[in-house]
Scaffold this motif. Structure first.
Motif, PDB file in Angstrom:
ATOM      1  N   CYS A   1      72.627  14.295  -4.933  1.00  0.00           N
ATOM      2  CA  CYS A   1      72.083  14.764  -6.212  1.00  0.00           C
ATOM      3  C   CYS A   1      73.074  15.709  -6.895  1.00  0.00           C
ATOM      4  CB  CYS A   1      70.746  15.474  -5.988  1.00  0.00           C
ATOM      5  SG  CYS A   1      69.363  14.386  -5.617  1.00  0.00           S
TER       6      CYS A   1
ATOM      7  N   VAL B   1      71.004   7.109  -4.467  1.00  0.00           N
ATOM      8  CA  VAL B   1      70.662   8.293  -5.248  1.00  0.00           C
ATOM      9  C   VAL B   1      71.506   8.350  -6.526  1.00  0.00           C
ATOM     10  CG1 VAL B   1      70.602  10.828  -5.230  1.00  0.00           C
ATOM     11  CG2 VAL B   1      69.913   9.547  -3.202  1.00  0.00           C
TER      12      VAL B   1
ATOM     13  N   LEU C   1      70.348   7.900 -10.236  1.00  0.00           N
ATOM     14  CA  LEU C   1      69.874   8.973 -11.108  1.00  0.00           C
ATOM     15  C   LEU C   1      70.908   9.354 -12.174  1.00  0.00           C
ATOM     16  CD1 LEU C   1      68.179  11.332  -8.485  1.00  0.00           C
ATOM     17  CD2 LEU C   1      67.046   9.833 -10.125  1.00  0.00           C
TER      18      LEU C   1
ATOM     19  N   THR D   1      64.305   5.715  -6.466  1.00  0.00           N
ATOM     20  CA  THR D   1      64.974   6.836  -5.799  1.00  0.00           C
ATOM     21  C   THR D   1      63.946   7.850  -5.289  1.00  0.00           C
ATOM     22  OG1 THR D   1      66.869   6.540  -7.282  1.00  0.00           O
ATOM     23  CG2 THR D   1      66.736   8.614  -6.080  1.00  0.00           C
TER      24      THR D   1
END
Length: 293
Positions: A20, A243, A246, A278
């Motif tokens: 992230c 991820v 995103l 996700t």
């Protein structure tokens, strides 16, 4: 659930959180790259990124006392395929909208999982394949292939996504002996001369007003790869790489706010599918990490 399974789930969760942070860094780097693409070539941006990155990383590597590597050829191989992915990424930023570029590069998790299963013998169960499929379906909703012209830029981005995936797999292998900081150091050191050769004879004067954007490209490039390598070190590639989906809605938001690129309804629908997949991944891995099923 065994202790090993519990530990693996916790590592996957931690790896996803590190990824992230990577997504946030790449979003900032995309904005800076778009600004610089108005006055310089893709290869020149990569030269400057490597120069600034080396200034940042070299003192850290020296203080850590770990620069030398026992696997120089593997570093060369990794950076060869990574250069392809990075060049395609910056090229796509220059010639496509940020959303279209990000959507095309979002095929990286598909390639990464395929390569990880083939070369690292990772196990990708039904849930992981479904998450990847949902994310990719979101990309197709955004692009609507029956209406998207097959352009050179689109092909470059898809080919670049495969390059990024190959770099992810080789990073996982390098992590057996080298630290994330070593991998980033050798990436910058190897890619600097490659980018210089590609840009040979095409150097544009650098304006002072671009200095801030150059610093952003270099600093976020270092942070993105440090966090990404840490993510890959901890978790399974088939878990942590998705991820990066995103990045698509985040870059789309940046394009809307900064460059007045208004996303269509289908883009928002596809982004919702990507975020949903996700989030599903996060929820399940977190439950397993806490001892549930």
């Amino acid at each position: 659930m065994t202790t090993a399974e519990h530990r693996a789930a916790r590592n996957n969760m931690a790896g996803a959180l590190w990824m992230c942070a990577t997504v946030c860094c790449f979003t900032a780097m995309a904005v800076a790259g778009r600004e610089l693409s108005d006055t310089m070539s893709t290869a020149q941006i990569m030269v400057l990124r490597s120069l600034v990155g080396l200034v940042i990383v070299l003192p850290l590597a020296l203080s850590a006392g770990r620069i030398a590597t026992r696997r120089p050829l593997l570093h060369v191989a990794r950076n060869g395929v990574h250069f392809v992915g990075q060049y395609a990424w910056f090229y796509g930023i220059a010639v496509l909208s940020l959303v279209d570029m990000s959507a095309l590069m979002a095929t990286t998790p598909i390639w990464s999982t395929l390569f990880a299963v083939a070369f690292l013998r990772e196990r990708a169960g039904l849930r992981r394949w479904l998450i990847i499929a949902l994310g990719f379906a979101g990309v197709l909703v955004i692009l609507r292939p029956h209406t998207l012209p097959v352009s050179w830029a689109a092909l470059v981005c898809i080919f670049g996504a495969a390059g990024y995936a190959g770099a992810n797999v080789l990073s996982k292998e390098l992590m057996r002996t080298d630290t994330p900081l070593q991998i980033v150091f050798w990436m910058l050191l190897i890619q600097l001369p490659i980018a210089t050769l590609v840009n040979w004879g095409a150097w544009s004067p650098v304006a002072w007003e671009d200095a801030g954007w150059i610093l952003v490209v270099g600093a976020t490039g270092v942070l993105a790869h440090l966090t990404m390598n840490q993510s890959i070190r901890l978790g399974d590639i088939s878990i942590v790489v998705p991820v990066t989906y995103l990045q698509l809605p985040l870059i789309g938001l940046a394009g809307f706010i900064l460059f007045q690129e208004v996303p269509e309804v289908m883009v928002l629908a596809g982004a919702a599918m990507i975020i949903g997949g996700t989030w599903w991944n996060f929820v399940v891995e977190r439950r397993i990490a806490r001892g549930g099923r």
